[in-house]
Design an enzyme around this catalytic site. Sequence first.
Site, PDB file in Angstrom:
ATOM      1  N   ASP A 145      23.324 -38.927  22.100  1.00  0.00           N
ATOM      2  CA  ASP A 145      22.538 -37.680  22.005  1.00  0.00           C
ATOM      3  C   ASP A 145      23.159 -36.552  21.186  1.00  0.00           C
ATOM      4  OD1 ASP A 145      21.800 -39.245  24.147  1.00  0.00           O
ATOM      5  OD2 ASP A 145      21.842 -37.650  25.612  1.00  0.00           O
ATOM      6  N   GLU A 314      15.514 -37.475  31.184  1.00  0.00           N
ATOM      7  CA  GLU A 314      16.771 -36.985  30.610  1.00  0.00           C
ATOM      8  C   GLU A 314      16.472 -35.919  29.551  1.00  0.00           C
ATOM      9  OE1 GLU A 314      19.548 -40.944  30.809  1.00  0.00           O
ATOM     10  OE2 GLU A 314      18.348 -40.776  29.005  1.00  0.00           O
TER      11      GLU A 314
HETATM   12  C1  FRU Z   1      20.688 -39.839  27.221  1.00  0.00           C
HETATM   13  C2  FRU Z   1      21.881 -39.796  28.148  1.00  0.00           C
HETATM   14  C3  FRU Z   1      21.963 -38.456  28.849  1.00  0.00           C
HETATM   15  C4  FRU Z   1      23.412 -38.349  29.203  1.00  0.00           C
HETATM   16  C5  FRU Z   1      24.058 -39.004  28.018  1.00  0.00           C
HETATM   17  C6  FRU Z   1      25.313 -39.760  28.336  1.00  0.00           C
HETATM   18  O1  FRU Z   1      20.797 -40.713  26.165  1.00  0.00           O
HETATM   19  O2  FRU Z   1      21.802 -40.849  29.077  1.00  0.00           O
HETATM   20  O3  FRU Z   1      21.101 -38.322  29.953  1.00  0.00           O
HETATM   21  O4  FRU Z   1      23.820 -37.034  29.377  1.00  0.00           O
HETATM   22  O5  FRU Z   1      23.111 -39.896  27.458  1.00  0.00           O
HETATM   23  O6  FRU Z   1      25.950 -40.183  27.191  1.00  0.00           O
END
Ligand code: FRU
Length: 553
Positions: A145, A314
């Site tokens: 992300d 998320e």
């Molecule tokens: C989304 C996610 C988020 C988390 C991050 C961990 O892709 O799962 O929810 O904060 O990646 O790397």
Amino acid sequence: MKKRFFVAICFALSSVLNFAADKNVRPEPLAGGNIAIRIDANEQSKYLLLPIEEKADEARMQIIVNNDLRRNLYVRLARGHVDYYMPVLLDEFRGNEITVITHVGDYAKTACMSEFKLSDSFDKSNKEAFRPAFHHTPVYGWMNDPNGMFYLDGKWHLFFQYNPYGSMWGNMNWAHATSIDLINWNDEGIAIAPDALGSIFSGSCVVDKEGTAGFGEGAVVALYTSAGDVQCQSLAYSVDGGQTFTKYAGNPILTSDIPDFRDPNMFWNEDIKAWNLILACGQEMRIYSSPDLKNWKEESSFGSELGCHGGVWECPDLMKISTLDGKTSKWVLFCNINPGGPAGGSATQYFIGNFDGHTFTVDSESRYANGNSLWQDYGKDHYATVSFSNAPDGRHTMIAWMSNWQYANDVPTMQYRSANSIAREPFLYYGADKQLYMGSRPSPEYDNKGLDKNVKIKGSCKIRLSNDEGQEMVFTYDQKAMTLTCDRSKSGIKDFSADFDVNAVAPVRNKLTSLRIFIDNSSIELFGNNGEVVMTSLVFPNSPLKNVKIEKL
Ligand code: FRU
């Protein structure tokens, strides 16, 4: 004077003693089935290079300095063969006694003991033909992300979920890159590293112009998820424009018993003259408000009964968006979900409605009833999209991670994994059914740069993007069904995952007349009617799919 220090690496079985090739790296058996590798590092030894084998299980490595735990890493240490090396920067440990303990169950047979190396350099030159020409990628290592993005004094700051010790997910840090044109990115290294509360999951930054948090006027304040035994929210701040961060001593500032409690996204809300925060909590988004970024009052929750729930909610975002003529503005809530996207795996759904600083309500519940939803991008490789804070001219500028959790760890690159999308600006538009939808246009920074192909279309057609080797990506526009289908079955390497070669289908809300297509070495981003229909897809062809041909149907 030549300083020396020791790195001891301890393995869980003691019978290995395949002594190291680097004479400054000496394996020694330890009690309890562990193995220590003692390393004499002089001032030229900038890095300890870890031998990585991608298919190996993760091994826990603890770096201990003068009896204090300084790093807890999970590394795919090579057992049979070395795929590549990942560097541990030794600068901050120099001059101390260092012990690195590695907990691996079956290292008795490993060949990797001889493969740890000290080095005064680490080769960062590109080794990947699939590395994009005009998209952001990490120089090496794993990325997911985009995090904490903000704009300040002419610079776009991008942080991102980053593993510096391998090209698969793990050891989450926030790494940092900056750009003045959203095309060329400078690597700025690690910004926020894991600590006693856990690794550093996704979150956001704001520029606190008035200094409401007490870190000074203009401080950049980050709120991220500390992911340890539980998930909780923690603050860090920067008084040098985002170059370096200090963690707030009162962390964590928000806790919960909900296991999936993460990805805080803060913004200043002029309507209530306070900060708002939207946070993913299980199958809903929670909304908070605060005068000072530290004390958050829970206001409401949204969504447990609406939209898609085929996976974890998320990476939220919430902002007011207008139609291009400025006549209509609505609040739009972004909710990334994995899995459960329209073409399988990860995707970004959005909800159009109203927000008064306390509660978000959708305009039309029926659009989001019975598991229906609206999606920002109908391609398979658009996820975790969030916006830059403090973007110029009141813009909303968003970047997505260009991958899908179904196969992100398996795509055919090794030096690095994952690229970010080009930046896009969301807008509202009316479909032929008179309903309001959200589109995303490429940010104006890409205009007149020669990065895109523009084609006009009239009626149903196939759009073939190909290379001279006969590999192709085919979009089919069916004007009767009002759909655009993306087929990448002949686009190149695809055998790394059965989920990759799956057609993605986008609903088309107004007749398509134009396509703007950004073709890079391993991605295709298609914007129909300048962003009303968007499809983002990865491809792994022998050479870029640069030839564009339209066939009438
Ligand atoms: C989304 C996610 C988020 C988390 C991050 C961990 O892709 O799962 O929810 O904060 O990646 O790397």
